[in-house]
Design a protein around this motif. Structure first.
Motif, PDB file in Angstrom:
ATOM      1  N   TYR A  49      -2.991  -4.022  -3.887  1.00 32.96           N
ATOM      2  CA  TYR A  49      -3.710  -2.737  -3.883  1.00 32.96           C
ATOM      3  C   TYR A  49      -3.737  -2.106  -5.259  1.00 32.96           C
ATOM      4  O   TYR A  49      -2.863  -2.337  -6.083  1.00 32.96           O
ATOM      5  CB  TYR A  49      -3.039  -1.769  -2.906  1.00 32.96           C
ATOM      6  N   ARG A  63     -12.649  -2.208  -0.519  1.00 34.13           N
ATOM      7  CA  ARG A  63     -12.168  -1.376   0.584  1.00 34.13           C
ATOM      8  C   ARG A  63     -11.440  -0.182  -0.032  1.00 34.13           C
ATOM      9  O   ARG A  63     -10.454  -0.361  -0.751  1.00 34.13           O
ATOM     10  CB  ARG A  63     -11.176  -2.155   1.450  1.00 34.13           C
ATOM     11  N   VAL A  64     -11.922   0.992   0.208  1.00 31.07           N
ATOM     12  CA  VAL A  64     -11.308   2.202  -0.337  1.00 31.07           C
ATOM     13  C   VAL A  64     -10.545   2.916   0.770  1.00 31.07           C
ATOM     14  O   VAL A  64     -10.982   2.937   1.915  1.00 31.07           O
ATOM     15  CB  VAL A  64     -12.380   3.142  -0.932  1.00 31.07           C
ATOM     16  N   TYR A  65      -9.422   3.484   0.402  1.00 29.36           N
ATOM     17  CA  TYR A  65      -8.614   4.206   1.384  1.00 29.36           C
ATOM     18  C   TYR A  65      -8.445   5.660   0.984  1.00 29.36           C
ATOM     19  O   TYR A  65      -8.186   5.963  -0.176  1.00 29.36           O
ATOM     20  CB  TYR A  65      -7.221   3.569   1.509  1.00 29.36           C
ATOM     21  N   LYS A  82      -8.300   6.992  -6.761  1.00 27.86           N
ATOM     22  CA  LYS A  82      -8.881   6.097  -5.769  1.00 27.86           C
ATOM     23  C   LYS A  82      -7.889   5.012  -5.413  1.00 27.86           C
ATOM     24  O   LYS A  82      -7.328   4.355  -6.294  1.00 27.86           O
ATOM     25  CB  LYS A  82     -10.156   5.472  -6.339  1.00 27.86           C
ATOM     26  N   LEU A  83      -7.659   4.831  -4.121  1.00 29.04           N
ATOM     27  CA  LEU A  83      -6.780   3.774  -3.631  1.00 29.04           C
ATOM     28  C   LEU A  83      -7.663   2.708  -3.021  1.00 29.04           C
ATOM     29  O   LEU A  83      -8.465   3.002  -2.120  1.00 29.04           O
ATOM     30  CB  LEU A  83      -5.821   4.335  -2.581  1.00 29.04           C
ATOM     31  N   SER A  84      -7.555   1.481  -3.500  1.00 30.98           N
ATOM     32  CA  SER A  84      -8.490   0.471  -3.027  1.00 30.98           C
ATOM     33  C   SER A  84      -7.887  -0.915  -3.012  1.00 30.98           C
ATOM     34  O   SER A  84      -6.816  -1.163  -3.577  1.00 30.98           O
ATOM     35  CB  SER A  84      -9.725   0.456  -3.934  1.00 30.98           C
ATOM     36  N   TYR A 136       0.162   8.523  -5.109  1.00 33.30           N
ATOM     37  CA  TYR A 136      -1.022   9.385  -5.027  1.00 33.30           C
ATOM     38  C   TYR A 136      -0.605  10.831  -4.803  1.00 33.30           C
ATOM     39  O   TYR A 136      -1.047  11.746  -5.493  1.00 33.30           O
ATOM     40  CB  TYR A 136      -1.895   8.882  -3.872  1.00 33.30           C
ATOM     41  N   THR A 137       0.289  11.011  -3.830  1.00 36.12           N
ATOM     42  CA  THR A 137       0.752  12.358  -3.492  1.00 36.12           C
ATOM     43  C   THR A 137       1.465  13.005  -4.668  1.00 36.12           C
ATOM     44  O   THR A 137       1.208  14.161  -5.019  1.00 36.12           O
ATOM     45  CB  THR A 137       1.703  12.295  -2.279  1.00 36.12           C
ATOM     46  N   VAL A 187      -6.115   8.909   1.184  1.00 41.18           N
ATOM     47  CA  VAL A 187      -4.707   9.194   1.460  1.00 41.18           C
ATOM     48  C   VAL A 187      -4.625  10.472   2.273  1.00 41.18           C
ATOM     49  O   VAL A 187      -5.047  11.533   1.833  1.00 41.18           O
ATOM     50  CB  VAL A 187      -3.908   9.344   0.151  1.00 41.18           C
ATOM     51  N   LYS A 190       0.815  -1.213   0.000  1.00 43.02           N
ATOM     52  CA  LYS A 190       0.000   0.000   0.000  1.00 43.02           C
ATOM     53  C   LYS A 190       0.855   1.273   0.000  1.00 43.02           C
ATOM     54  O   LYS A 190       0.532   2.240  -0.666  1.00 43.02           O
ATOM     55  CB  LYS A 190      -0.902   0.000   1.246  1.00 43.02           C
ATOM     56  N   LEU A 226       0.660   5.234  -1.699  1.00 38.06           N
ATOM     57  CA  LEU A 226       0.380   6.478  -0.968  1.00 38.06           C
ATOM     58  C   LEU A 226       1.260   7.582  -1.539  1.00 38.06           C
ATOM     59  O   LEU A 226       0.820   8.707  -1.775  1.00 38.06           O
ATOM     60  CB  LEU A 226       0.683   6.321   0.531  1.00 38.06           C
TER      61      LEU A 226
END
Lengths: 483, 306
Positions: free
Chosen positions: A444, B236-238, A416-418, A403-404, B240, A396, A400
């Motif tokens: 992920y 499951r969604v997260y 979307k992170l899933s 994404y940033t 950030v 994961k 992260l």
């Protein structure tokens, strides 16, 4: 597309998948080739010509035989107990010994009959509850009734197989996660896809299956060449590969900065050396490929093949060439082949580069062992606006960061992170319950949609950052933080 | 544009998706002379949309801006007008893969409902496959037909208004796959079997209740289906987030001028290079689960026709 016709038959040379209950194994269908699967060994010869999906039994001698449809033993009210309070597991309830069973097997007695014998020789069988009897029979059948089904490979079959047998090869990409990628990425016929994977070619194969031979794919690869071991298992017809291109990651930076050239290929250093050494006697052979490509835009590439050496060769003494002719004839053939191959590689490379340069791909799929951020930041440049992209990572945390960085870059929305959580169920009358949990093991995904990139100001201006993320009154303002 | 083929520029008659921000978007039918109201102001189709590239930023009359996106079945699922409860992309993804759908596949579906799954199936089987979808509610069937027309996919789908449990799918021996999302799927298993091709066809039944699943599995077994397998899939969604945690004041040992003992800049600390020691906090990036998630949608049962 080859759908809608009569069911496919098993042919020699096919890649087929052997299935027994939940266990799969991919094999090449070849005659007189001993196959070992689920503690049994056999030849596939008799399977050739049968329809995929046929179930076989292994006979003594290692031959396959289609399994006859058997009448299920009717559930007459057999003698059964109510619970196991009086059943003692002392290991002595089965009266048949290992040797007895082996003797039965050697006699060629069918598995079905062996199971029947085991039941009759079990002292505790009639005391078991009906459910326990059921379970006992199922277990013995599984062990002694060796049935194998030969199924046609598909994403469903191969992704399940790889996850169970060789998850390390596919970065532990679980099959439901792969399923999400294909849908989130809107993979369909006619797309121009960019795929970057180090999953033995499984992800590439899955993408190819969903594109049905329509559209095009550019596979980005690390090192010397793409790995497509799993891709060949799918059994795609030859035309599917006509629009499959590949491009080395090591050339991506040069392509993006406009300094791309085919001079230094990520090829065998051996290959290059060979060409240089033996180019002296090859003036004639060299001419042909050059001429053939004059119409092609890649004629440039062909010309690039050491124009100076060409000059040298012409200057060389003709007598010398003739003298060595016999000795070097074989060498020439080999070298000529290698030269043509190298020229072809250069041509393909230029084609792939041209496709990428258009910066209008319909989507991007990434599933590799590498850190996803640099891959995304560079490969997204080749994707058109308003197109989906999906990145898989076994872990994961890198996502992260990705994404940033994507937020900083701008030009992407709907990030979307899933992950997906999958559970199988046993469904039987009065005995339904979840089978086993596989949560936490699937990997992920980070997905999003590209938009036109505003080069002037970053899209993640204050207003957009606030728009994009949920408000949190106690959160420190992102802009104030060092990271 | 169409739901099965990407286009580059917005055209009159397209269905486009207006994206306003996090989880905020809606579909719009592009038409000359029309205007669309948004909270950021007005969008004039003729000047702001038609001819623009998909993915463009459009500034609305009040100064705020939106993005205009090319439609996809996934975006449609998130934005379509609900006439019934719908299937979401998580379930749709696993259904598509487990039914082995691809270009050229022939699929049968019932009930059509709001057309969420239908659009996804059509996209997957295009350009040479076909979807036969059965809906027993007349208005819903008609609305579905209308939408398929508007979305440029009517040549890939046949909508039949009948009861699948009584009259089946309207085709026999040709489907590669059948999908059931109806209250009593066990009543349609026989019809599903006759719609499927002779050998190797796949079936899927979706039911919220385990009792329905039990009856369906029994029916599948009776009709000779094999490889019967039931599963459920959850998303499951997260989010950030950069999280800041305070360092507690544990006081000092006597005659000890060093820090509290928790060295937040030590390399062992959870990979974060940025500790804000001035304020006694530590920061890290985290994937935070959402507070409320979709728990259960339904059980998916798959099987193969032998």
């Amino acid at each position: 597309a080859m759908e809608g016709g009569p069911s496919a038959r098993i042919r020699e040379g096919d890649c087929a998948v052997l299935k027994r209950d939940e266990v799969f194994k991919a094999v090449s269908v070849l005659r007189r080739r001993k196959i070992i699967f689920e503690k049994q060994w056999f030849y596939l010869d008799n399977a050739i010509g049968h329809i995929y999906g046929t179930t076989f039994e292994v006979t003594s001698g290692g031959n396959l035989q289609p399994k006859q449809e058997v009448e299920e033993t009717t559930t007459e009210t057999k003698e059964a107990g109510t619970d196991n309070r009086n059943i003692v597991d002392d290991g002595k309830s089965q009266k048949l010994t290992h040797d007895d069973i082996k003797a039965l097997k050697d006699k060629g007695i069918k598995g079905q009959e062996i199971v029947q014998q085991l039941i009759e020789n079990s002292t505790t069988f009639r005391d078991k509850t009906e459910f326990a009897q059921d379970k006992y029979i199922k277990k013995k059948k599984k062990k002694y009734e060796a049935v194998i089904t030969i199924v046609k490979p598909s994403t469903r079959i191969l992704s399940t197989m790889y996850y169970a047998r060789e998850p390390g090869k596919i970065n532990h990409l679980r099959y439901d996660t792969l399923a999400q990628m294909l849908t989130l990425g809107n993979i369909h016929a006619g797309n121009k896809m960019i795929v970057m994977e180090t999953c033995a070619g499984l992800v590439l194969g899955a993408v190819m299956e969903r594109m049905g031979g329509y559209g095009s794919i550019i596979q980005m690869y690390p090192g010397g060449g793409p790995v497509r071991a799993a891709t060949s298992c799918f059994g795609f017809p030859r035309p599917f590969f006509d629009n499959l291109h590949e491009f080395p990651l090591s050339k991506v930076q040069s392509l993006l900065s406009g300094t791309f050239t085919t001079e230094t290929l990520p090829a065998d250093p051996e290959e290059n050396a060979l060409v240089e050494e033996e180019s002296n006697g090859l003036t004639e052979e060299k001419q042909t490929p050059l001429q053939e490509t004059e119409e092609e835009p890649t004629a440039e590439a062909a010309m690039e093949i050491n124009p100076t050496e060409e000059q040298d060769a012409m200057d060389m003494n003709a007598e010398d060439v003739e003298f060595k002719e016999n000795k070097e004839k074989e060498n020439k053939e080999n070298v000529r082949e290698k030269q043509i191959k190298q020229w072809e590689r250069r041509k393909k490379l230029l084609e792939a580069a041209a496709l990428l340069r258009e910066k209008n791909a319909d989507g991007l799929i990434v599933a590799s062992k590498f850190h996803p951020t640099p891959l995304l930041l560079s490969l997204l440049e080749f994707v058109a606006p308003s197109r989906p992209f999906v990145v898989y990572c076994q872990y994961k945390e890198p996502l992260l960061e990705c994404y940033t960085k994507l937020r900083e870059r701008g030009g992407v929305i709907n990030l979307k992170l899933s992950e997906t959580w999958l559970r199988n169920y046993q469904v039987l009358p009065d005995r339904s319950h979840p089978k086993l949990t596989m949560s936490g093991g699937g990997g992920y995904l980070l997905s999003g949609i590209t938009v036109v990139l505003d080069k002037g100001k970053s899209d993640s201006s204050n207003s957009e950052a606030l728009k994009m993320e949920e408000p949190s009154s106690k959160r420190c303002r992102l802009q104030d933080l060092p990271c | 544009m169409s739901f099965v083929e990407y286009g580059d520029t917005i055209k009159d008659g397209d269905t486009a998706i207006v994206f306003l921000g996090h989880e905020s978007m809606f579909p719009v039918k592009v038409q000359h002379g029309t205007v669309t109201q948004t909270k950021y102001g007005v969008i004039r189709h003729s000047t702001d949309l038609i001819g623009k590239k998909y993915g463009s930023k459009v500034t609305c009359s009040k100064g705020g801006w939106v993005f205009i996106l090319h439609p996809t079945p996934e975006l449609w699922t998130m934005n379509l007008p609900h006439r019934t409860q719908i299937l979401y992309s998580t379930d749709i993804s696993i259904i598509t893969m487990m039914l082995e759908l691809k270009p050229g596949s022939v699929v049968c579906e019932s009930g059509t409902g709001s057309g969420s799954l239908s659009h996804a199936l059509i996209r997957t089987v295009a350009p040479t496959g076909h979807l036969y979808t059965v809906e027993f509610h007349q208005q819903r069937a008609e609305k579905a037909r209308e939408e398929f027309r508007e979305h440029g996919v009517e040549h890939l789908v046949t909508v039949t208004n009948q009861d699948v449990c009584k009259n089946g799918f309207g085709v026999s021996n040709i489907a590669d796959a059948v999908f059931l999302d109806i209250p009593s799927p066990w009543e349609a298993i026989g019809h599903a079997k006759s719609a499927l091709k002779a050998e190797g066809g796949r079936i899927c039944s979706f039911s919220p209740c385990i009792e329905q699943v039990q009856r369906t599995c029994l029916a599948m077994e009776e009709y000779g289906f094999t490889e019967i397998n039931t599963l459920e899939i959850l998303l499951r969604v997260y989010n950030v987030r950069t999280i800041s945690l305070q360092i507690p004041d544990l006081g000092k040992a006597a005659e000890d001028n060093s820090s509290t003992g928790f060295d937040s800049s030590s390399p062992s600390h959870q990979g974060s290079p940025c500790a804000n020691l001035q304020q006694g906090t530590v920061q890290f990036k985290s994937g935070v689960p959402l507070r409320e998630v979709v728990g259960h949608t339904g059980y998916l049962t798959f099987a193969t026709k032998s």
